[in-house]
Design an enzyme around this catalytic site. Structure first.
Site, PDB file in Angstrom:
ATOM      1  N   ASN A  47      28.336 -22.826  10.870  1.00 38.87           N
ATOM      2  CA  ASN A  47      27.933 -24.112  11.438  1.00 38.87           C
ATOM      3  C   ASN A  47      26.853 -23.897  12.500  1.00 38.87           C
ATOM      4  O   ASN A  47      26.855 -22.903  13.225  1.00 38.87           O
ATOM      5  CB  ASN A  47      29.131 -24.874  12.004  1.00 38.87           C
ATOM      6  CG  ASN A  47      29.886 -24.144  13.095  1.00 38.87           C
ATOM      7  OD1 ASN A  47      30.082 -22.933  13.034  1.00 38.87           O
ATOM      8  ND2 ASN A  47      30.339 -24.881  14.093  1.00 38.87           N
ATOM      9  N   GLU A  49      25.105 -26.215  15.413  1.00 40.02           N
ATOM     10  CA  GLU A  49      25.087 -27.485  16.135  1.00 40.02           C
ATOM     11  C   GLU A  49      23.707 -27.739  16.730  1.00 40.02           C
ATOM     12  O   GLU A  49      22.897 -26.823  16.868  1.00 40.02           O
ATOM     13  CB  GLU A  49      26.146 -27.467  17.248  1.00 40.02           C
ATOM     14  CG  GLU A  49      27.551 -27.369  16.709  1.00 40.02           C
ATOM     15  CD  GLU A  49      28.612 -27.287  17.783  1.00 40.02           C
ATOM     16  OE1 GLU A  49      29.790 -27.371  17.422  1.00 40.02           O
ATOM     17  OE2 GLU A  49      28.273 -27.123  18.984  1.00 40.02           O
ATOM     18  N   ASN A  50      23.487 -28.996  17.071  1.00 39.39           N
ATOM     19  CA  ASN A  50      22.215 -29.419  17.629  1.00 39.39           C
ATOM     20  C   ASN A  50      22.510 -30.410  18.747  1.00 39.39           C
ATOM     21  O   ASN A  50      23.440 -31.214  18.633  1.00 39.39           O
ATOM     22  CB  ASN A  50      21.382 -30.076  16.517  1.00 39.39           C
ATOM     23  CG  ASN A  50      19.981 -30.377  16.933  1.00 39.39           C
ATOM     24  OD1 ASN A  50      19.753 -31.230  17.779  1.00 39.39           O
ATOM     25  ND2 ASN A  50      19.029 -29.694  16.324  1.00 39.39           N
ATOM     26  N   GLU A  60      29.647 -24.888   5.225  1.00 36.89           N
ATOM     27  CA  GLU A  60      29.627 -25.022   3.769  1.00 36.89           C
ATOM     28  C   GLU A  60      28.237 -25.384   3.272  1.00 36.89           C
ATOM     29  O   GLU A  60      27.782 -24.845   2.257  1.00 36.89           O
ATOM     30  CB  GLU A  60      30.627 -26.102   3.320  1.00 36.89           C
ATOM     31  CG  GLU A  60      32.058 -25.807   3.704  1.00 36.89           C
ATOM     32  CD  GLU A  60      32.446 -26.346   5.077  1.00 36.89           C
ATOM     33  OE1 GLU A  60      33.646 -26.533   5.310  1.00 36.89           O
ATOM     34  OE2 GLU A  60      31.553 -26.578   5.927  1.00 36.89           O
ATOM     35  N   CYS A  91      34.646 -30.929   5.657  1.00 35.43           N
ATOM     36  CA  CYS A  91      34.567 -32.346   6.017  1.00 35.43           C
ATOM     37  C   CYS A  91      34.222 -33.157   4.774  1.00 35.43           C
ATOM     38  O   CYS A  91      33.859 -32.602   3.728  1.00 35.43           O
ATOM     39  CB  CYS A  91      33.533 -32.560   7.122  1.00 35.43           C
ATOM     40  SG  CYS A  91      31.816 -32.347   6.589  1.00 35.43           S
ATOM     41  N   CYS A  94      30.746 -32.433   3.332  1.00 33.04           N
ATOM     42  CA  CYS A  94      30.653 -31.138   2.649  1.00 33.04           C
ATOM     43  C   CYS A  94      31.419 -31.147   1.331  1.00 33.04           C
ATOM     44  O   CYS A  94      31.027 -30.483   0.377  1.00 33.04           O
ATOM     45  CB  CYS A  94      31.139 -30.014   3.555  1.00 33.04           C
ATOM     46  SG  CYS A  94      29.902 -29.577   4.791  1.00 33.04           S
TER      47      CYS A  94
END
Length: 139
Positions: A47, A49-50, A60, A91, A94
């Site tokens: 993963n 993040e931003n 995924e 999620c 995904c």
């Protein structure tokens, strides 16, 4: 689909290794994914993040990108790991992304640093899904 213990162990180690590259400064929740393609190759993702929250992406999705870039066409299994002890699953977004490259029988395995915890098929996690085959016939 049944995967050998050896393949599952390789996928678990690959997914845990991917977690080490997570960019998760906001949640602190590192996720790794290891995706097995139709050629028996394992592709990993983590993963990222931003600061503009919706602009990050999941492990995924990262693994799917790696698979496509390596020439893979179909996902056979995916193993997702989090920090534990809670079991995590892909999620909803995904699950739909995985559906693009797999059918309802895609094996989804959840694990953490202590090992494999649980598994399902994509059909169990995303029943009555919409996939590419729905677009192949035009009514």
């Amino acid at each position: 689909m049944d995967l050998s213990e050896e393949v599952q162990a390789k996928m678990l180690q690959a997914s845990l290794g991917a977690r080490q590259h997570s960019h998760s400064p906001y949640s602190g929740y590192a996720v790794g994914a290891a995706l097995l393609d139709e050629q028996g190759r394992i592709h990993v993702g983590t993963n990222i993040e931003n600061a503009a929250y919706p602009q990050g992406w999941c492990a995924e999705a990262s693994a799917l990108t790696a698979m496509v870039m390596a020439g893979g066409k179909q996902a056979v299994a995916v193993l997702v790991t989090g920090p534990g002890p809670d079991v995590i699953t892909p999620c909803g977004g995904c699950r739909q992304k995985l559906r693009e490259f797999a059918g309802q029988d895609l094996l989804i395995i959840a694990g953490d640093p202590s090992g494999i915890k649980q598994q399902w098929t994509l059909g169990e996690l995303l029943p009555f899904s919409f996939g590419p085959e729905h677009l192949s016939s035009k009514a």
